[in-house]
Design an enzyme around this catalytic site. Structure first.
Site, short mmCIF file in Angstrom:
data_model
loop_
_atom_site.label_atom_id
_atom_site.label_comp_id
_atom_site.label_asym_id
_atom_site.label_seq_id
_atom_site.Cartn_x
_atom_site.Cartn_y
_atom_site.Cartn_z
N HIS A 19 43.54 35.22 35.72
CA HIS A 19 44.12 35.45 34.57
C HIS A 19 45.70 35.48 34.53
CE1 HIS A 19 40.12 35.53 32.76
NE2 HIS A 19 39.69 36.52 33.11
N HIS A 58 39.79 36.45 25.19
CA HIS A 58 38.80 37.10 25.88
C HIS A 58 38.16 38.22 25.54
CE1 HIS A 58 37.10 38.53 29.70
NE2 HIS A 58 37.59 37.78 30.43
N GLU A 78 34.57 32.15 26.30
CA GLU A 78 36.34 31.72 26.62
C GLU A 78 36.44 30.38 26.52
OE1 GLU A 78 37.36 34.10 30.30
OE2 GLU A 78 35.65 34.92 30.03
C1 FUC Z 1 35.97 36.70 33.02
C2 FUC Z 1 35.46 36.38 34.26
C3 FUC Z 1 35.88 37.07 35.37
C4 FUC Z 1 36.27 38.50 35.14
C5 FUC Z 1 36.86 38.56 34.17
C6 FUC Z 1 37.13 40.14 33.67
O1 FUC Z 1 37.11 35.71 32.60
O2 FUC Z 1 35.24 34.95 34.67
O3 FUC Z 1 34.85 37.03 36.55
O4 FUC Z 1 35.36 39.59 35.44
O5 FUC Z 1 36.40 37.88 33.09
#
Ligand code: FUC
Length: 332
Positions: free
Chosen positions: A98, A169, A299
């Protein structure tokens, strides 16, 4: 309505913007462009915190916008036009996740404009930020629409060629129950990306048919007999490349089938993460304790680790181009 939400250790002020339209209410933070709370008919449908400190100490990217590159970059390395770049390492001591330790989700965005139902945020990521080449300017607008949707529109430009792949997210839980295991999820993808032990795509694009990853006709997140060790933390392939306008990607329904959320997006991938590993050590919204599977993330983004995969559509943004991404969460 705009209020001061808190102050970061370096003195930067984080603001909260409250939006309202019809049956929807949203709260947005300038930290990470976080959707802190989202209510549909008074029911909170996301995971979040009441205070800034919990976001700094305990948040697994709750509601945030991840970037410059969402998800993992293998070895935290990439080569662009023949030049190799070492990126900030923040995952398992060798990869990037990220966008790095101080990715877009941990930055304070500028509040450009807001009204009752929308907010416009801006972020400048300087040349070299987290190891990425070029200066990137991002504009992001959240809008509550008259048709019961939260729309996110993002554009970005760069002064040097650099990868840009942003995602929203939020963790959703449509009925406030302890887990989303009895929610039903449909995903409009006939294939997904298998991953290695570090959760990085192997490069194979595999059909979902006759696997636990077949969400095409809808299935509950709860594992069926024989699926006990199945993890949902994978990219689903909606299309090969970004689309001009939003298309249907996924639908989530609560256990009783009373509340439904559809995801529509321009993006070619959808990372499903059902948070099996989370156990948050701070109270969440309405004092809730968030254990494993407390929410799930849908996502929308370009396929993970595309910078290192010739077979995946490029995420490189060139100086002559504009990155554009629209995702809508539609409630009914
Ligand atoms: C998501 C997942 C990851 C991670 C994160 C907080 O995007 O693909 O594994 O733990 O979030």
């Amino acid at each position: 309505m705009i209020r001061e939400f808190g102050v970061l250790p370096d003195g930067e002020v984080v603001h909260e913007i409250s939006l309202r339209k019809g049956t929807l209410q949203a709260s947005v933070l300038t930290l990470g462009a976080i959707i802190r709370d989202l209510k549909v008919d008074g029911q909170t449908v996301v995971l979040g915190f009441e205070d800034l400190q919990s976001y700094l100490d305990h948040s697994p990217y709750f509601g945030a916008v991840a970037g410059r590159c969402a998800n993992r970059i293998a070895g935290a390395r990439m080569t662009i036009d023949g030049q190799e770049h070492q990126l900030d390492v923040n995952e398992r001591g060798r990869h990037q996740l990220h966008g790095g330790a101080r990715g877009f989700s941990r930055r304070v965005w500028q509040l450009e404009q807001s009204d009752k139902a929308s907010v416009l945020l801006k972020l400048v990521s300087e040349d070299g930020d987290m190891g990425y080449p070029g200066r990137v300017e991002v504009l992001l607008r959240y809008t509550l629409t008259g048709t019961g949707a939260l729309r996110m529109k993002i554009t970005a430009t760069a002064d040097r060629t650099t990868p840009v792949n942003l995602t929203q997210h939020s963790y959703f839980n449509l009925d406030g129950s302890a887990t989303i295991l009895d929610h039903t999820l449909e995903i409009a993808a006939d294939s997904y990306l298998p991953v290695d032990e570090d959760l990085i795509p192997t490069g194979e694009v595999r059909k979902v048919a006759w696997t636990p990853y077949d969400f095409q006709d809808g299935r509950k997140l709860r594992r069926r007999a024989g699926e006990e060790t199945v993890v949902f933390d994978h990219n689903f392939c909606l299309s090969d490349a970004p689309r001009e306008s939003v298309e249907f990607a996924a639908a989530l329904e609560d256990a009783a089938g009373d509340r439904r959320m559809e995801v529509w997006t321009t993006e070619p991938g959808l990372q499903l993460f059902d948070a099996g590993g989370i156990d948050v050590q701070a109270p969440g919204l309405e004092g809730k304790r968030y254990g494993p599977h407390a929410g799930l993330c849908l996502e929308a983004q370009r396929w993970p680790d595309s910078v290192n995969r010739d077979g995946f559509t490029s995420v490189l943004l060139r100086p002559s181009e504009t990155y554009s991404h629209v995702t809508e969460f539609r409630f009914s």
